[in-house]
Each structure stands twice: as structure tokens, then as C-alpha cells.
Enzyme design. Structure first.
Site, PDB file in Angstrom:
ATOM      1  N   LYS A  92       0.800  -1.231   0.000  1.00  0.00           N
ATOM      2  CA  LYS A  92       0.000   0.000   0.000  1.00  0.00           C
ATOM      3  C   LYS A  92       0.832   1.280   0.000  1.00  0.00           C
ATOM      4  O   LYS A  92       0.444   2.265  -0.607  1.00  0.00           O
ATOM      5  CB  LYS A  92      -0.948   0.011   1.203  1.00  0.00           C
ATOM      6  CG  LYS A  92      -2.103  -0.970   1.087  1.00  0.00           C
ATOM      7  CD  LYS A  92      -3.032  -0.785   2.265  1.00  0.00           C
ATOM      8  CE  LYS A  92      -4.205  -1.708   2.224  1.00  0.00           C
ATOM      9  NZ  LYS A  92      -5.189  -1.384   3.272  1.00  0.00           N
ATOM     10  N   ASP A 114      -9.998   3.206   2.552  1.00  0.00           N
ATOM     11  CA  ASP A 114     -10.094   2.597   3.893  1.00  0.00           C
ATOM     12  C   ASP A 114     -10.788   3.528   4.890  1.00  0.00           C
ATOM     13  O   ASP A 114     -11.580   3.078   5.724  1.00  0.00           O
ATOM     14  CB  ASP A 114      -8.701   2.230   4.421  1.00  0.00           C
ATOM     15  CG  ASP A 114      -8.141   0.996   3.729  1.00  0.00           C
ATOM     16  OD1 ASP A 114      -8.944   0.166   3.257  1.00  0.00           O
ATOM     17  OD2 ASP A 114      -6.910   0.871   3.655  1.00  0.00           O
TER      18      ASP A 114
END
Ligand code: ATR
Length: 291
Positions: free
Chosen positions: A75, A111
Site C-alpha cells: 500500500k 479505507d
């Protein structure tokens, strides 16, 4: 027949890249929505070692993929490989959603969105001006802190390794609570666990919620088990408690919409289907590991 209709009929391919990737439930989520919407699309999981991330992204773009998800451990690295970033990706410092468009790589982070949507879809809670305690200072914590600050909460971070908490607090301009002082919860309105404690096979999070006000909301980003020890304690005290599965489901919504052109919904049936997939996956692991 218009060219647009022909385009919408073409197979749209998306991906998830991680290492390992076997555990990911994202193919189950997107597969469910593709079937539900009758979309001619695919969502494939690829195990990609870190050294091959850039090459793999280039190859997938050249092969006509529309984009995909990026998961652990890529990520942060993916951030450097994007031509353009959303504010969330830049501020969180990580990319979990990639869109290939007009020869460019666009990086987003959904997220924080998934975290917030999970809470607001399950409970009524006004974040503005509330005091939130975030346990943990890893990647997940950054997205949660970002979301809470956006919603107007004052954030405190507690982490086993104090330096990590301090670094994150400095980065986001929030306070720090000593990991050894987790019983001092009397002015906390919102408590969230972003550590891996409480996860199947890990130690439970050792915390006593007695001092937490009765109006407090407790949530966990761990979703296996669905009711962690932390949430069990919150339920026993009749506090508002939200499990972590919804964060995983909701974070998938914006990506699906961008890649496949339909806004999907997080429904009880999707939850059941993903929980079944998780159970099936676990049975496979138990047999494989001989536990
Ligand atoms: P993620 O990106 O999923 O947040 P991570 O960066 O590995 O993963 O962070 C894991 C978090 O769980 C960290 O806050 C970690 O605390 P440390 O920074 O002290 O390592 C926390 N964590 C993991 N195991 C723990 C344990 N046994 N006790 C307390 N905290 C733990």
C-alpha cells in the site's frame, strides 16, 4: 448500435495485488457484486512480491485492466507508482485502490471511507467535537485517524511502541495516551482497535472498559472473529458496538463503481456470503496446516 453500448459490453478486468494474497476476501466481495449486477467483468487475485509491483502494474495496464486493489505489503509503495493521488491517499500515505485511465495511474485510499461508512450504517453517533482513542499506530491506524479527524473528532493514539504513536500523532496533529494507561477511559467517547490483537490466533486485547462512559461507541477493525473480546466487553456493558467486517465491505464500494460503472450496495446478504467465504477459507487452512 452505438459505440458506447459496445464498450459497456466489453469484459472489464480488475485485480488485487498482495503478498500473501490467499487470505483476501476481496475477490468474494467483487465476485458477488459482479454476479448481482450481471456485469461482464472479472476480479482476479495475484500474489506479487514487492520487487515486482511496478512491473506488474505496468503489465496489467498494458493488458487492458481497468484497475484494482492493492493490499499488504504494497500500500505504501504503490503511492510512489501513481501519476495522480486522491487527497485521502496522499494524507494517509497509502494507496488501496488503483484506477487506470487515459494512460495514467490514479491512486485512491478508500479505507477511511469504509471505516466511517461502517459506523454510520450501523449506529447513530455524532463525531464532531468527540474524543476518540485509537489503539495502534500501523497502516490501518493512519486511515482511521484521518477519517476521525475529517469527521471533526479530537484524536488520541495509544500504541505498544510509543515512538510509533508519537510519530503518527505528530504527523496528524493529535495527542498520545500511554499504552500502560488504557484504563483511563472516562473522557473517551469513541474507542477503536486497529491493532491485530483479538484476531483469530493472536492474543486478546487486554483492556478494561469499565471507565468508558455509557454513551461511548466501541469498534474493532478485526473481523475474525466477528465479536472480538473487545466487542464482547462493550456488548456486556450495553455500549454501542460495531464489528469490523463492514469496513472491509464498504471500502470496496468506490473501487467497484469506478471499474465496473455501477454503485454496489453493502447488504446483509453480502455480509452472509462473505462470512461463508471466510469460514470455507479457514476450513481449507486448518486442513492444509493440519491443525
Ligand atoms: P497494519 O498496517 O495492519 O495496521 P502494522 O503496521 O503491522 O499493521 O501494525 C500493527 C499494529 O498492531 C501496531 O500498532 C502494533 O503495535 P507496535 O507498533 O507496537 O508493533 C500492534 N500490535 C501488534 N501486535 C501487538 C501486541 N502483541 N501487543 C500490542 N500491540 C500489537
Amino acid at each position: 448500435m452505438s459505440s458506447l453500448r459496445v464498450k459497456s459490453r466489453a469484459l472489464r478486468k480488475a485485480f488485487i495485488l498482495g503478498d500473501p494474497i490467499e487470505h483476501s476476501l476481496s475477490p468474494d466481495i467483487h465476485g458477488y457484486w459482479l454476479r448481482e449486477h450481471g456485469i461482464d467483468g472479472s476480479y482476479e487475485a495475484f500474489n506479487v512480491p514487492p520487487a515486482y509491483l511496478a512491473k506488474t502494474l505496468r503489465k496489467l495496464a498494458a493488458e487492458g485492466y481497468v484497475g484494482g486493489n492493492i493490499t499488504i505489503p504494497h500500500k505504501e509503495k504503490a503511492l510512489m507508482l501513481c501519476d495522480e493521488l486522491s487527497d485521502a491517499a496522499r494524507e494517509i500515505g497509502a494507496v488501496n485502490t488503483i484506477i487506470f485511465k487515459d494512460g495514467k495511474v490514479f491512486g485512491d485510499n478508500t479505507d477511511a471511507y469504509g471505516f466511517m461508512e461502517n459506523i454510520v450504517s450501523r449506529e447513530t453517533f455524532a463525531f464532531e467535537g468527540k474524543k476518540a482513542l485509537v489503539l495502534g499506530a500501523g497502516g490501518a491506524s493512519r486511515a482511521v485517524v484521518y477519517a476521525l479527524q475529517k469527521a471533526g473528532s479530537e484524536v488520541l493514539i495509544a500504541n505498544r511502541t510509543a515512538e510509533r504513536a508519537e510519530k503518527l500523532a505528530e504527523n496528524f496533529g493529535c495527542g498520545v495516551l500511554d499504552w500502560g494507561k488504557l484504563s483511563e477511559l472516562n473522557d473517551i467517547d469513541f474507542l477503536v482497535n486497529t491493532t491485530s490483537l483479538g484476531m483469530e490466533g493472536q492474543d486478546a486485547l487486554s483492556i478494561d472498559l469499565t471507565a468508558l462512559p455509557s454513551s461511548a461507541l466501541v469498534t474493532d477493525i478485526v473481523y475474525n472473529p466477528l465479536e472480538t473480546e473487545l466487542l464482547k466487553q462493550a456488548n456486556e456493558r450495553d455500549l454501542k458496538a460495531v464489528d469490523g467486517l463492514g469496513m472491509l465491505l464498504h471500502q470496496a464500494v468506490p473501487g467497484f463503481e469506478k471499474w465496473f460503472g455501477a454503485r454496489p450496495e453493502v447488504t446483509p446478504d453480502l455480509r452472509d456470503s462473505v462470512l461463508k467465504a471466510l469460514k470455507a477459507r479457514e476450513e481449507k487452512w486448518v486442513l492444509k496446516e493440519g491443525v
